[in-house]
Design an enzyme around this catalytic site. Structure first.
Site, PDB file in Angstrom:
ATOM      1  CB  CYS A  23      -7.648  28.107  63.916  1.00 55.81           C
ATOM      2  SG  CYS A  23      -8.577  27.369  62.594  1.00 55.81           S
ATOM      3  CD  GLU A  33      -2.772  47.887  51.163  1.00 55.73           C
ATOM      4  OE1 GLU A  33      -2.629  46.827  50.547  1.00 55.73           O
ATOM      5  OE2 GLU A  33      -3.148  47.929  52.345  1.00 55.73           O
ATOM      6  CG  ASN A  61      -4.577  27.088  65.486  1.00 54.82           C
ATOM      7  OD1 ASN A  61      -5.755  26.812  65.687  1.00 54.82           O
ATOM      8  ND2 ASN A  61      -3.987  28.154  65.988  1.00 54.82           N
ATOM      9  N   GLY A  62      -3.945  24.666  61.825  1.00 56.52           N
ATOM     10  CA  GLY A  62      -3.169  24.138  60.699  1.00 56.52           C
ATOM     11  C   GLY A  62      -3.996  23.130  59.921  1.00 56.52           C
ATOM     12  CE  LYS A 114      -3.854  42.048  61.381  1.00 56.66           C
ATOM     13  NZ  LYS A 114      -3.895  43.104  60.360  1.00 56.66           N
ATOM     14  CG  HIS A 143      -2.204  48.323  26.967  1.00 52.98           C
ATOM     15  ND1 HIS A 143      -1.765  48.376  25.663  1.00 52.98           N
ATOM     16  CD2 HIS A 143      -1.498  49.271  27.637  1.00 52.98           C
ATOM     17  CE1 HIS A 143      -0.827  49.293  25.543  1.00 52.98           C
ATOM     18  NE2 HIS A 143      -0.651  49.854  26.733  1.00 52.98           N
ATOM     19  CD1 TRP A 154     -11.749  32.352  59.116  1.00 54.61           C
ATOM     20  CD2 TRP A 154     -10.314  31.095  57.967  1.00 54.61           C
ATOM     21  NE1 TRP A 154     -11.665  32.858  57.852  1.00 54.61           N
ATOM     22  CE2 TRP A 154     -10.793  32.111  57.121  1.00 54.61           C
ATOM     23  CE3 TRP A 154      -9.395  30.183  57.455  1.00 54.61           C
ATOM     24  CZ2 TRP A 154     -10.393  32.242  55.800  1.00 54.61           C
ATOM     25  CZ3 TRP A 154      -8.997  30.324  56.139  1.00 54.61           C
ATOM     26  CH2 TRP A 154      -9.494  31.340  55.323  1.00 54.61           C
ATOM     27  NE  ARG A 157      -4.918  33.912  65.239  1.00 54.42           N
ATOM     28  CZ  ARG A 157      -3.686  33.633  64.819  1.00 54.42           C
ATOM     29  NH1 ARG A 157      -2.720  34.478  65.072  1.00 54.42           N
ATOM     30  NH2 ARG A 157      -3.429  32.530  64.175  1.00 54.42           N
ATOM     31  CE  LYS A 202      -6.434  47.252  53.685  1.00 53.11           C
ATOM     32  NZ  LYS A 202      -5.134  46.723  53.474  1.00 53.11           N
ATOM     33  CD  GLU A 218      -8.137  43.201  53.174  1.00 51.56           C
ATOM     34  OE1 GLU A 218      -7.641  44.336  53.293  1.00 51.56           O
ATOM     35  OE2 GLU A 218      -7.712  42.211  53.785  1.00 51.56           O
TER      36      GLU A 218
END
Ligand code: M6R
Length: 603
Positions: free
Chosen positions: A2, A479, A99-100, A598, A502, A75, A27, A483, A486
């Site tokens: 948010c 990473e 927000n939160g 974000k 394994h 969000w 974001r 990427k 996402e």
């Protein structure tokens, strides 16, 4: 996640709010709204989806002259992304954005319903505005009512509230979620990060946790959590947003990959000596009495931390452990005072990471943050900070932040190596000259980009990807996989090459794509054997190496390098561009992938 904006003044309030929200778009959000209070009348607009939808709805709204207003990009956490759940939330004569997460919203909601309040959304936020109006009826004073509301809220929040009974005032509070106030004469701005305010205000008050108050065009009233007056501390704001534009690239992520060469130069600037690293911002005493480093982070920052742990043990000869912040919070960790607690974060606002930092401080540990955003919550909280200098990163999929974190970590391992005398001057000088060359290793060459663009069409399906590597190339594999998933929404996992046999190798078949990181300067033969095992089981192999490898279906050649860290940085670029091109072919939103935000300011 948010985003919040707010404005008090005579300028074009609608444009200021909408443009402010546009600055927060990166974001991640799924609905948005604004509420404007002018001449005692509220105008409220909300829309699901992109800001364009909200802009369309406000086409005939042209407020002129003095007004106050608040805006929000949401969000979804509690309740689906619908118009009713979008902020601002309405009472009978007040609006709130938040927000939160309000953790005790269910208890509050139940008691407000008993009082006769009617709820229209599924959100936790709506309790704030009804609670405020309930208190207002009893106390008949908006300041007292706002404070009484805050007293009952549990959880993390940043809140703006406007009410018809005080039509020129915005009430605000910060408790665990970021918020700042921009000042420009009799114009006042609020935002959850500084980008909406840059260029509009010259200075800002970055609110601390627990701070709250109210302000109008001519006065600011700021208090701490006990409602004692606090003297405002202003800080100068950056004056240019230029670095946050796309500069002709198709996507912010693409621009950010290409600018890694420049931002890495910035990260190195002033920090490289002849045979030593200078971090002016660090007091050398920070490491006195330290026998272990604990690194803690989330997502991409966790991957850079994992890679760093190899460098700290290898070069600085210091014990180093790495923790995922969301796990660390609740594992009842043992913390010893001879441990330096290091958090890593692009934003400096990630809720889980910030909380671990607070835990470490409470336990009496010394702390350091490696961060990209000055004045962020973590930078303010930690004993010391090193800024990565990557500039504003807008693509949700982090690229240049990771690159600069890795450069800082490499430097920090050498800084410590010098202090602990674990590398000789000759070795340190060699590393310094290797560091100077890093910017050139991440230049994206046209031929490479074109090759990856062509190759990408072969990797749009299949039942999954394994990214494999050893040593620091294992976190790089993690990473690379992150990427890809996402922004392409394809299933991808990172693994240490030696772990494949394994269990994971059971998945090997032609529809399983293996992206193999095969540096020639580090454990090449070991990695090669692991890749051959996969090749023998008919997995489709895409090898990235400076040395030709005939068991691969596809081969991406990088330059011959003399050091594995240079291979690391060049491969990092290959993985970033490959993911980008796969995502483009799949028609996905590269900069704002579905379901992601974000800056993750809720746990
Ligand atoms: O701002 P932070 O570095 O603390 O963020 C941590 C993660 O949320 C972040 O790295 C996330 O994984 C990115 N989307 C990765 O591309």
């Amino acid at each position: 996640m948010c985003g919040i904006v707010g404005y008090i003044g005579k300028n074009k309030i609608k444009d200021i709010l909408l443009e402010g929200l546009a600055e927060l778009e990166y974001r991640g959000y799924d609905s948005a709204g604004i509420a404007v209070l002018q001449d005692e009348n509220f105008s409220i607009y909300k829309a699901v989806g992109k800001l364009e939808n909200l802009r369309n709805k406000t086409q005939d709204f042209h407020p002129e002259g003095f007004a106050i207003g608040i805006g929000h990009t949401r969000w979804a956490t509690h309740g689906k992304p619908t118009e009713l759940n979008a902020h601002p939330h309405i009472g009978s004569n007040s609006y709130v954005v938040h927000n939160g997460i309000i953790e005790n919203y269910q208890e509050l909601k139940a008691s407000l319903i008993k009082e006769g309040f009617n709820f229209v959304s599924q959100t936790d936020t709506e309790v704030i505005v009804h609670l405020f109006e309930s208190k207002l009826t009893k106390l008949n004073d908006p300041v007292k009512a706002f404070r009484a509301t805050l007293d009952e809220l549990q959880g993390a929040y940043a809140v703006l509230l406007i009410t018809a009974c005080s039509p020129e005032t915005i009430f605000f509070a910060k408790h665990g979620s970021p918020m700042l106030i921009g000042l420009n004469g009799d114009e006042k701005y609020f935002a959850s990060s500084d980008t909406p305010i840059i260029g509009l205000a010259k200075e800002a008050i970055y609110l601390e946790d627990g701070e709250n108050g109210y302000l109008d065009a001519t006065s600011t009233h700021l208090f701490n959590e006990k409602y004692e007056p606090v003297k405002e501390q202003t800080k100068a704001l950056a004056t240019s947003k230029l670095s946050a534009q796309k500069d002709g690239y198709r996507f912010f992520m693409e621009k950010e990959i290409y600018e890694q060469t420049h931002v890495i130069s910035d990260t190195l600037m002033g920090r490289l000596g002849e045979a030593e690293i200078n971090f002016e911002e660090l007091d050398p005493e920070l490491f006195l009495g330290i026998n272990e480093i604990k690194l803690c982070a989330c997502g991409t920052s966790y991957h850079s931390a994992l890679a760093a742990s190899y460098l700290f043990e290898r070069y600085s000869k210091i014990r180093c452990s790495v923790e995922i912040a969301s796990e660390f919070r609740y594992k009842e960790p043992l913390m010893c005072k001879d441990t330096l607690f290091v958090v890593i974060s692009q934003s400096g606002e990630t809720a889980d990471t910030l909380e671990t930092l607070k835990m470490a401080k409470r336990a009496g540990l010394k702390s350091l943050v490696i961060c990209n955003v000055d004045n962020s919550s973590m930078v303010r909280e930690a004993d010391a900070s090193i800024l990565t200098r990557a500039g504003i990163e807008k693509g949700v999929a982090s690229t240049k932040a990771f690159a600069t974190q890795m450069v800082v970590f490499w430097m920090l391992s050498l800084y410590l190596a010098k202090q602990r005398k674990t590398l000789t001057s000759i070795e340190l000088a060699k590393h310094v000259s290797l560091l100077r060359e890093v910017p050139s290793t991440v230049v994206v060459k046209d031929e490479l980009h074109e090759k990856l663009r062509r190759l990408s069409k072969r990797y749009l399906h299949g039942h999954g990807f394994f990214f494999i590597g050893r040593d620091v190339f294992f976190p790089l594999a993690l990473e690379g996989a992150l990427k890809l998933k996402e922004i392409s929404y394809l299933h991808a996992e990172g693994y240490p090459s030696g772990e494949m046999k394994h269990g994971p190798i059971a998945l090997a078949d032609p529809e399983l794509f293996t992206i193999a990181l095969m540096p020639t300067n580090l454990l090449y033969e070991k990695t090669k054997s692991n890749v051959e095992e996969l090749s023998a089981r008919d997995s489709t192999i895409c090898a990235i190496s400076a040395r030709e490898f005939d068991k691969a279906d596809d081969f991406i050649k990088i330059e011959e390098r003399s050091h594995y860290m240079h291979e690391f940085f060049e491969m990092m670029v290959v993985l970033q561009v490959l993911s980008l091109e796969i995502s483009v072919r799949l028609g996905n939103d590269v900069d704002m992938p579905r379901n992601l935000a974000k800056s993750v300011t809720v746990e």
